[in-house]
Scaffold this motif. Structure first.
Motif, PDB file in Angstrom:
ATOM      1  N   HIS A  92       0.848  -1.196   0.000  1.00 52.00           N
ATOM      2  CA  HIS A  92       0.000   0.000   0.000  1.00 52.00           C
ATOM      3  C   HIS A  92       0.880   1.242   0.000  1.00 52.00           C
ATOM      4  N   ARG A  93       1.028   1.855  -1.165  1.00 52.61           N
ATOM      5  CA  ARG A  93       1.789   3.090  -1.276  1.00 52.61           C
ATOM      6  C   ARG A  93       0.878   4.291  -0.986  1.00 52.61           C
ATOM      7  N   PHE A  94       1.513   5.429  -0.692  1.00 53.17           N
ATOM      8  CA  PHE A  94       0.769   6.687  -0.598  1.00 53.17           C
ATOM      9  C   PHE A  94       1.641   7.811  -1.114  1.00 53.17           C
ATOM     10  N   TRP A  95       1.082   8.587  -2.039  1.00 54.13           N
ATOM     11  CA  TRP A  95       1.787   9.722  -2.639  1.00 54.13           C
ATOM     12  C   TRP A  95       0.946  10.983  -2.482  1.00 54.13           C
ATOM     13  N   LEU A  96       1.574  12.121  -2.685  1.00 51.85           N
ATOM     14  CA  LEU A  96       0.872  13.398  -2.766  1.00 51.85           C
ATOM     15  C   LEU A  96       0.907  13.873  -4.215  1.00 51.85           C
ATOM     16  N   GLY A  97      -0.268  14.188  -4.752  1.00 50.05           N
ATOM     17  CA  GLY A  97      -0.369  14.668  -6.120  1.00 50.05           C
ATOM     18  C   GLY A  97      -0.533  16.178  -6.161  1.00 50.05           C
ATOM     19  N   PRO A  98      -0.413  16.756  -7.353  1.00 57.90           N
ATOM     20  CA  PRO A  98      -0.413  16.050  -8.634  1.00 57.90           C
ATOM     21  C   PRO A  98       0.940  15.462  -9.001  1.00 57.90           C
ATOM     22  N   GLN A  99       0.890  14.378  -9.756  1.00 51.28           N
ATOM     23  CA  GLN A  99       2.113  13.703 -10.185  1.00 51.28           C
ATOM     24  C   GLN A  99       2.930  14.582 -11.119  1.00 51.28           C
ATOM     25  N   THR A 100       2.281  15.559 -11.754  1.00 51.06           N
ATOM     26  CA  THR A 100       3.008  16.452 -12.656  1.00 51.06           C
ATOM     27  C   THR A 100       4.070  17.266 -11.920  1.00 51.06           C
ATOM     28  N   ARG A 101       3.995  17.373 -10.573  1.00 50.76           N
ATOM     29  CA  ARG A 101       5.028  18.095  -9.816  1.00 50.76           C
ATOM     30  C   ARG A 101       6.326  17.314  -9.750  1.00 50.76           C
ATOM     31  N   TRP A 102       6.223  16.003  -9.692  1.00 52.25           N
ATOM     32  CA  TRP A 102       7.437  15.204  -9.517  1.00 52.25           C
ATOM     33  C   TRP A 102       7.628  14.174 -10.628  1.00 52.25           C
ATOM     34  N   VAL A 103       6.618  14.001 -11.486  1.00 49.42           N
ATOM     35  CA  VAL A 103       6.666  13.102 -12.640  1.00 49.42           C
ATOM     36  C   VAL A 103       7.037  11.687 -12.170  1.00 49.42           C
ATOM     37  N   TRP A 104       8.251  11.238 -12.335  1.00 47.95           N
ATOM     38  CA  TRP A 104       8.642   9.877 -11.921  1.00 47.95           C
ATOM     39  C   TRP A 104      10.149   9.836 -11.749  1.00 47.95           C
ATOM     40  N   PRO A 105      10.670   9.175 -10.720  1.00 47.95           N
ATOM     41  CA  PRO A 105       9.936   8.416  -9.710  1.00 47.95           C
ATOM     42  C   PRO A 105       9.411   9.298  -8.574  1.00 47.95           C
TER      43      PRO A 105
END
Length: 309
Positions: A92-105
């Protein structure tokens, strides 16, 4: 007659005192080791939950005897080879969005770091993740049984930028999920391509991984990559041995602003024939902190044993 009634009540109280500690012990969190990793475990009926301190997340949810994990959980957890490498740690991962701020990884503390600390408060297990990148707030995790469901909550403090919470539950393939479609003006087919880059990619149908049947769509892994958003709903999948796993939306805390992906916040990621996992995902609205600056996001995970309704 009075003595008999008094003895009956005493027997009932004695029975209650005998059974209550067992119930509490069954749901408490205890330190353990999972696949060589320091961890916490708790059992509710036929279901066991294991939270890895080494991965700072729930890593096992399934059969109480350890024979069936409903989550994807590669062993061992491979360390990243460099800053752009992101080996899958599952669970179970948890991230803070939007993903466009950090793209990947994702930032290291979200994806490839051990917990900075852990403790129990009553029936709640709390993990504190490290804060490595000052561009993002520290995140803490909570796990607690709520009936037969496991409450999975992430908390963070407002850092003056609205962000949304993103739960990512990794599961093994093969994978198929059927979802409810609700068309709106911005999403006339009842689903959207979830935004990972800016500008967002459009959803093109027909798509080989998606089969639409009326107000339902079935999404299958192992065909072609897709990340899709649907109206908020429980996502239920069948697992080997007759088990089922359900990810259910929970409450959020803080001041809600706009909603990402046109409000289609129950999401699915599937890969092509080379992918070893699929993902169930749940987003919150963009959040700012409450009066104390606090934000939080919750999902519920429910593992259903074979033969259970």
């Amino acid at each position: 007659m009075v003595a008999s009634s008094w003895l009956s009540r005493l027997a009932a109280v004695s029975l209650l005192m005998t059974t209550l500690p067992t119930s509490r012990a069954e749901s408490s969190w205890e330190k353990t080791t999972w696949q060589g990793e320091p961890a916490w475990a708790s059992t509710r009926g036929a279901v066991r939950a294991v939270v890895s301190e080494a991965r700072s997340r729930l890593i096992y949810l399934g059969a109480a005897d350890g024979s069936q994990n409903l989550l994807n959980a590669p062993v061992p957890a491979a360390a990243p080879a460099n800053r752009s490498d992101s080996p899958n740690w599952g669970g179970h991962r948890f991230w803070l969005g939007p993903q466009t701020r950090w793209v990947w990884p994702p930032p290291m503390e979200w994806e490839h770091s051990a917990a900075a600390g852990s403790e129990t408060r009553g029936a709640v297990l709390i993990l504190r993740q490290p804060r490595i990148d000052p561009a993002y707030p520290a995140i803490s995790r909570e796990y607690e049984w709520d009936g037969v469901r496991l409450r999975c909550t992430a908390r963070w403090l407002d850092d003056d930028r609205p962000c949304f919470g993103l739960h990512v539950v990794a599961v093994d393939v093969p994978f198929t999920v059927t979802v409810r479609l609700v068309p709106v003006a911005d999403a006339p087919v009842g689903m959207v391509a979830a935004q990972m880059v800016d500008p967002p990619s459009p959803l093109t149908l027909p798509h080989p991984a998606i089969k639409v049947d009326g107000d339902r769509a079935t999404v299958r892994a192992g065909v072609k990559v897709a990340k899709l958003g649907f109206v908020s709903q429980a996502l239920v999948i069948e697992r080997p041995g007759g088990w089922k796993l359900s990810m259910q939306p929970g409450p959020h805390e803080g001041v809600a602003l706009a909603t990402p992906d046109h409000g289609y916040v129950s999401q699915v990621w599937v890969g092509d024939q080379n992918a070893s996992l699929a993902e169930l995902e749940q987003l919150t609205p963009y959040l700012r902190g409450d009066a104390a600056g606090r934000c939080a996001s919750t999902i519920y995970l429910e593992a259903t044993a074979p033969g259970k309704p």
